[in-house]
Write a protein that holds these residues in place. Structure first.
Motif, short mmCIF file in Angstrom:
data_model
loop_
_atom_site.label_atom_id
_atom_site.label_comp_id
_atom_site.label_asym_id
_atom_site.label_seq_id
_atom_site.Cartn_x
_atom_site.Cartn_y
_atom_site.Cartn_z
N ASN A 14 2.09 2.92 -8.32
CA ASN A 14 1.73 4.04 -9.34
C ASN A 14 0.52 4.83 -9.21
OD1 ASN A 14 4.15 3.31 -11.00
ND2 ASN A 14 3.15 1.96 -12.13
N HIS A 15 -0.29 4.52 -8.34
CA HIS A 15 -1.62 5.12 -8.15
C HIS A 15 -2.05 5.47 -9.44
CE1 HIS A 15 -0.53 5.65 -3.90
NE2 HIS A 15 0.75 5.86 -4.30
N CYS A 16 -2.65 4.41 -10.07
CA CYS A 16 -3.03 4.32 -11.50
C CYS A 16 -4.66 5.08 -11.34
CB CYS A 16 -3.34 2.86 -11.71
SG CYS A 16 -1.89 1.93 -11.86
N GLU A 17 -4.89 5.81 -12.51
CA GLU A 17 -5.99 6.32 -12.55
C GLU A 17 -7.23 5.40 -12.25
OE1 GLU A 17 -8.06 9.17 -15.94
OE2 GLU A 17 -6.05 9.57 -15.52
N GLU A 18 -7.25 4.45 -13.09
CA GLU A 18 -8.11 3.24 -12.86
C GLU A 18 -7.46 2.08 -12.35
OE1 GLU A 18 -11.07 2.90 -15.89
OE2 GLU A 18 -10.79 5.33 -16.33
N PRO A 19 -6.99 2.01 -11.16
CA PRO A 19 -6.45 0.91 -10.65
C PRO A 19 -7.23 -0.50 -10.44
CG PRO A 19 -7.35 2.07 -8.74
CD PRO A 19 -7.59 2.75 -10.09
N ILE A 20 -6.52 -1.55 -11.32
CA ILE A 20 -7.09 -2.65 -11.62
C ILE A 20 -7.11 -3.57 -10.24
CG2 ILE A 20 -4.99 -3.94 -12.01
CD1 ILE A 20 -6.62 -5.51 -14.22
N CYS A 21 -5.98 -2.99 -9.10
CA CYS A 21 -6.01 -3.74 -7.95
C CYS A 21 -7.47 -3.49 -7.08
CB CYS A 21 -5.02 -3.27 -7.04
SG CYS A 21 -4.76 -1.54 -6.68
N LYS A 22 -7.90 -2.52 -7.25
CA LYS A 22 -9.24 -1.77 -6.67
C LYS A 22 -10.41 -2.68 -7.29
CE LYS A 22 -12.51 2.16 -6.53
NZ LYS A 22 -13.49 1.91 -6.98
N THR A 23 -10.35 -3.11 -8.56
CA THR A 23 -11.36 -3.87 -9.02
C THR A 23 -11.49 -5.24 -8.89
OG1 THR A 23 -11.30 -2.33 -11.10
CG2 THR A 23 -12.27 -4.62 -11.32
N ALA A 24 -9.91 -5.76 -8.56
CA ALA A 24 -9.87 -7.30 -8.13
C ALA A 24 -9.91 -7.31 -6.62
CB ALA A 24 -8.28 -7.46 -8.19
N CYS A 25 -10.06 -6.34 -5.64
CA CYS A 25 -10.23 -6.47 -4.40
C CYS A 25 -11.89 -6.99 -3.92
CB CYS A 25 -9.98 -5.22 -3.49
SG CYS A 25 -10.14 -5.48 -1.79
N LEU A 26 -11.71 -8.13 -3.24
CA LEU A 26 -13.06 -8.76 -3.04
C LEU A 26 -13.69 -8.04 -1.95
CD1 LEU A 26 -11.80 -12.52 -2.99
CD2 LEU A 26 -12.77 -11.41 -4.73
N CYS A 37 -8.93 -5.53 4.81
CA CYS A 37 -8.30 -6.38 3.83
C CYS A 37 -8.24 -7.99 4.65
CB CYS A 37 -6.89 -6.20 3.62
SG CYS A 37 -5.90 -7.23 2.65
N ILE A 38 -8.75 -9.01 4.01
CA ILE A 38 -8.50 -10.39 4.42
C ILE A 38 -7.25 -11.17 3.90
CG2 ILE A 38 -11.05 -10.38 4.41
CD1 ILE A 38 -11.00 -12.15 1.83
N GLY A 39 -6.42 -10.39 3.30
CA GLY A 39 -5.11 -10.85 2.68
C GLY A 39 -5.21 -12.15 1.69
N CYS A 40 -6.20 -11.98 0.71
CA CYS A 40 -6.53 -12.99 -0.29
C CYS A 40 -5.49 -12.81 -1.54
CB CYS A 40 -7.84 -12.92 -0.79
SG CYS A 40 -8.32 -11.28 -1.68
N GLU A 41 -4.95 -11.56 -1.41
CA GLU A 41 -3.75 -11.49 -2.30
C GLU A 41 -4.21 -11.32 -4.12
OE1 GLU A 41 0.04 -13.52 -1.90
OE2 GLU A 41 -0.84 -14.37 -0.28
N ALA A 42 -5.46 -11.02 -4.11
CA ALA A 42 -6.05 -10.93 -5.56
C ALA A 42 -5.67 -9.69 -6.05
CB ALA A 42 -7.49 -10.87 -5.32
N CYS A 43 -5.53 -8.58 -5.34
CA CYS A 43 -5.18 -7.48 -5.74
C CYS A 43 -3.48 -7.46 -6.21
CB CYS A 43 -5.11 -5.95 -5.08
SG CYS A 43 -4.29 -6.62 -3.18
N ILE A 44 -2.95 -7.97 -5.38
CA ILE A 44 -1.32 -8.49 -5.56
C ILE A 44 -1.01 -9.12 -6.81
CG2 ILE A 44 0.61 -9.70 -4.74
CD1 ILE A 44 -0.37 -9.28 -1.97
N ALA A 45 -1.83 -10.16 -6.99
CA ALA A 45 -1.84 -10.78 -8.32
C ALA A 45 -2.18 -10.03 -9.63
CB ALA A 45 -2.72 -12.21 -8.36
N MET A 46 -3.18 -9.15 -9.50
CA MET A 46 -3.55 -8.36 -10.61
C MET A 46 -2.85 -7.12 -11.08
SD MET A 46 -6.08 -9.92 -11.95
CE MET A 46 -6.57 -8.95 -13.14
N CYS A 47 -2.02 -6.74 -10.02
CA CYS A 47 -1.30 -5.47 -10.06
C CYS A 47 -0.31 -5.71 -11.25
CB CYS A 47 -0.50 -4.83 -9.06
SG CYS A 47 0.38 -3.42 -9.28
N PRO A 48 -0.49 -4.95 -12.43
CA PRO A 48 0.64 -5.00 -13.64
C PRO A 48 2.10 -4.67 -13.22
CG PRO A 48 -0.94 -3.35 -14.16
CD PRO A 48 -1.32 -3.92 -12.89
#
Length: 161
Positions: A53-65, A84-95
């Motif tokens: 969705n290219h969110c205005e304030e993407p939670i995936c960006k915040t989650a990315c280590l 990217c190190i493939g930790c999947e934090a952004c994947i887990a956080m994307c609503p």
């Protein structure tokens, strides 16, 4: 943002051409794992199409280590795949479940709008995908999609502005 992909879920027939085309365009091989657009079959003939969705304030960006996700001046959510190190934090956080792991390269990927000409929109046989200026109507359709996904038990629903 200049244009976004808007999905008319009622027009989607579940053929997955968008998913296959995206995967082939980005990966040069067959399969659906790493497609940046996903088609979920819910019940009966009901399908759910999800993409970033290219969110205005993407939670995936915040989650990315590794701080590998940023916003462009045009409003796109952009990924620096080499960081990217493939930790999947952004994947887990994307609503919306819009980021996926490219298992061949071990990096998280999401829709980059194909540099302004999304291939998935071009090949959609039913016109369920449109690449248009963002509108309130488009946002309400995305909210409906998020609610459908939540009812299917995939993710929590977050209210869009």
């Amino acid at each position: 943002m200049e244009k976004v992909i808007v999905v008319n879920q009622d027009l989607c027939n579940g053929c997955q051409l968008c998913q296959m085309g995206c995967h082939l365009r980005k990966n040069d091989r067959s399969g659906l794992r790493s497609s940046r657009i996903q088609v979920f079959h819910l019940s009966g003939s009901e399908n759910l199409v999800q993409t970033c969705n290219h969110c205005e304030e993407p939670i995936c960006k915040t989650a990315c280590l590794m701080e590998a996700i940023s916003k462009t001046k045009k409003g796109l959510t952009e990924r620096n795949e080499s960081a990217c190190i493939g930790c999947e934090a952004c994947i887990a956080m994307c609503p919306f479940g819009a980021a996926v792991l490219d298992t061949d390269r071990e990096v998280a990927v999401s829709c980059d709008l194909c540099s302004g000409n999304p291939y998935c929109v071009t090949i959609c046989p039913t016109g369920a995908l449109q690449f248009i200026e963002p509108q309130v109507e488009g946002l309400s359709k995305r909210q409906l999609a998020a609610e459908r996904m939540a009812m299917a038990g995939r993710n929590k629903v977050y209210q869009l502005p």
